[in-house]
Every structure is written in structure tokens, then in C-alpha cells.
Design a protein around this motif. Structure first.
Motif, mmCIF file in Angstrom:
data_model
loop_
_atom_site.group_PDB
_atom_site.id
_atom_site.type_symbol
_atom_site.label_atom_id
_atom_site.label_comp_id
_atom_site.label_asym_id
_atom_site.label_seq_id
_atom_site.Cartn_x
_atom_site.Cartn_y
_atom_site.Cartn_z
ATOM 1 N N LEU A 167 0.862 -1.174 0.000
ATOM 2 C CA LEU A 167 0.000 0.000 0.000
ATOM 3 C C LEU A 167 0.898 1.223 0.000
ATOM 4 O O LEU A 167 1.727 1.387 0.901
ATOM 5 N N ASP A 168 0.761 2.049 -1.002
ATOM 6 C CA ASP A 168 1.504 3.298 -1.010
ATOM 7 C C ASP A 168 1.032 4.149 0.165
ATOM 8 O O ASP A 168 -0.169 4.338 0.369
ATOM 9 N N GLN A 182 -1.583 6.584 -0.265
ATOM 10 C CA GLN A 182 -2.919 6.106 -0.592
ATOM 11 C C GLN A 182 -3.753 5.790 0.634
ATOM 12 O O GLN A 182 -4.984 5.722 0.529
ATOM 13 N N GLY A 198 -7.174 -2.149 -7.288
ATOM 14 C CA GLY A 198 -7.598 -0.860 -6.755
ATOM 15 C C GLY A 198 -9.039 -0.850 -6.279
ATOM 16 O O GLY A 198 -9.635 0.211 -6.100
ATOM 17 N N SER A 205 -6.577 8.189 1.564
ATOM 18 C CA SER A 205 -7.603 8.272 0.520
ATOM 19 C C SER A 205 -8.413 6.986 0.437
ATOM 20 O O SER A 205 -9.621 7.011 0.182
ATOM 21 N N LEU A 206 -7.761 5.835 0.693
ATOM 22 C CA LEU A 206 -8.498 4.575 0.715
ATOM 23 C C LEU A 206 -9.442 4.514 1.902
ATOM 24 O O LEU A 206 -10.572 4.018 1.784
ATOM 25 N N PRO A 231 -4.844 -4.360 -3.741
ATOM 26 C CA PRO A 231 -3.928 -3.352 -4.297
ATOM 27 C C PRO A 231 -3.720 -3.498 -5.805
ATOM 28 O O PRO A 231 -3.370 -2.520 -6.473
#
Length: 246
Positions: free
Chosen positions: A110-111, A114, A146, A117-118, A143
Motif C-alpha cells: 500500500l503506497d 494512498q 484498486g 484516501s483509501l 492493491p
């Protein structure tokens, strides 16, 4: 996770008369509260388990609970039927040897940019807690695509994980390559259940406990809490595997 608000899902909420006190004044009013029902789960010769849950997809909840909590290692639940009148809400399973699977998929990265926002996507999705504030929610994030292929809501936070596992079991998809998103706090019991389900990445909007962190560290689970979309932050408590990529 059922779509829409509680108003669009019949049977999960009922209106009850009550007395409300506010600013020194008491008024008679009506409030919406969540409906909770009991079910029984049987798996093989073991004891019957009784669960309490929102009256939605109870067969999936029962299957997930049988898989995570009642089947011996290396076994999965197979539907054995319902005992007596379906209205008794008794779900019966047999524990059968698990079919051969490929090696577990390692948890996807997981970046770090992100994560918030996730969590925003996860929390903003329509759901049952709109209108009552009585429901927890959980979702499994892929991931690679998305997307959140599995979502669940229930009154109890542990039920949410059982429901996710029931969905994944029916879909024949392992959870090891997905990241678990939770609205609820991560206690030792939740962390242990997530590990048994196959998750290796957990992100919670709420708090974590010391024992949850200890279990996560011992198992190589990447654990983050306090992922708050309004505050644009989250806290990583353990990530030895580097799944929260900077």
C-alpha cells in the motif's frame, strides 16, 4: 456491505418510543435503533455457537464464523443444511478437508500516500451505520485492482470479519493478498481473527491495543491505526515487511 442507508434495507432498523433529554428539557420522541437477532452455528460434532447479528445474509456470517472459529486446521465448512424450521436460524456445516491451493499470496503493498484516501473511500461508501451509528464495517482491498472486492457491516465488529471470510470462502478467493480496512479498534481478538483469516495488512480508523501490536509483530502483520480522512493522517505501529511503502 449492503448498499444504501438503513432506510433502504428492510428489517435492519426499527423505530421505538423513547424519552430524550436535551438542554434541561425532556421530550417524548421516536428513535431508530438497529435490529439484532440470534443465530446458532453448528460445525461437525463440536458445540453449538450462538451469535447475535444484524438480520442480513446470516448464512454468509455463519459460514465465515464456522471457517474461522470452528473448523480444525486444514478444513473448511461445507453446507450441511439447516436444522428444522429456517425461522430458528440454525445453520449446520460439516468440516471437510480444504482443497489444495496455491501458495499464499503475499500481502500487496500500500503506497503510504494512498492509505488516507483509501480510508476515505471505505468510510464514505453508503452503509448501514448511516442513521443509527450502531454498525461497524470492514472491507478487503485489492492493491492490484484498486477495488474493495469484499465488504461487510454488522453490529459487532467480529461479525464483520466473519462476513468477509464467508464471502471470500464462497468466492474461492484467499484473503492473504488483500488489505483489511476496519472502522473498529484492533484488539488482540480482532488481530488474531484477521491473522487466521489470512490478512497480512490491517488499517483501522480507530485505536489499537498493546496485545494487538505484540501479535502483529510476532506474525509479521503490518498494522496501522488512527487512519483519519478528515485529519489526513494515520499511524503505523508495525511494518517489518514494508507493506506501507513510502
Amino acid at each position: 456491505m449492503p448498499g444504501g442507508t438503513v432506510a433502504s434495507v428492510p428489517g435492519v432498523v426499527t423505530s421505538v418510543p423513547c424519552r430524550r433529554y436535551r438542554d434541561g428539557t425532556t421530550v417524548q420522541t421516536v428513535d431508530d435503533i438497529a435490529v439484532e437477532v440470534g443465530i446458532e452455528v453448528r460445525c461437525g460434532p463440536g458445540p453449538v455457537r450462538r451469535l447475535y447479528a444484524a438480520p442480513l445474509e446470516l448464512d454468509i456470517l455463519a459460514m465465515g464464523h464456522a471457517w474461522l472459529e470452528m473448523c480444525p486446521e486444514g478444513h473448511v465448512p461445507a453446507i450441511g443444511g439447516r436444522d428444522g424450521d429456517p425461522q430458528t436460524r440454525c445453520f449446520v456445516f460439516e468440516a471437510v478437508p480444504a482443497p489444495p491451493r496455491n501458495a499464499p499470496v503475499p500481502g500487496g503493498l500500500l503506497d503510504a500516500g494512498q492509505v488516507v484516501s483509501l480510508m476515505r473511500r471505505f468510510i464514505a461508501a453508503p452503509g448501514l451505520w448511516d442513521g443509527t451509528g450502531c454498525f461497524h464495517r470492514a472491507a478487503a482491498y485489492d492493491p492490484d485492482s484498486g477495488e474493495f472486492p469484499f465488504r461487510a457491516e454488522d453490529i459487532g465488529r467480529h461479525n464483520c470479519l466473519d462476513r468477509l471470510c464467508g464471502q471470500a470462502h464462497l468466492a474461492g478467493r484467499p484473503l492473504s493478498g488483500l488489505a483489511l480496512f476496519l472502522s473498529a479498534r484492533v484488539t488482540a481478538s480482532m488481530c488474531d481473527k484477521a491473522l487466521r483469516a489470512g490478512f497480512r495488512t490491517v488499517v483501522s480508523r480507530s485505536a489499537v491495543t498493546t496485545e494487538a501490536v505484540r501479535l502483529a509483530q510476532a506474525a509479521g502483520l503490518s498494522l496501522a491505526g488512527f487512519a483519519r480522512e478528515a485529519e489526513n493522517r494515520f499511524t503505523v505501529f508495525c511494518d517489518d515487511s514494508g507493506r506501507f511503502a513510502a
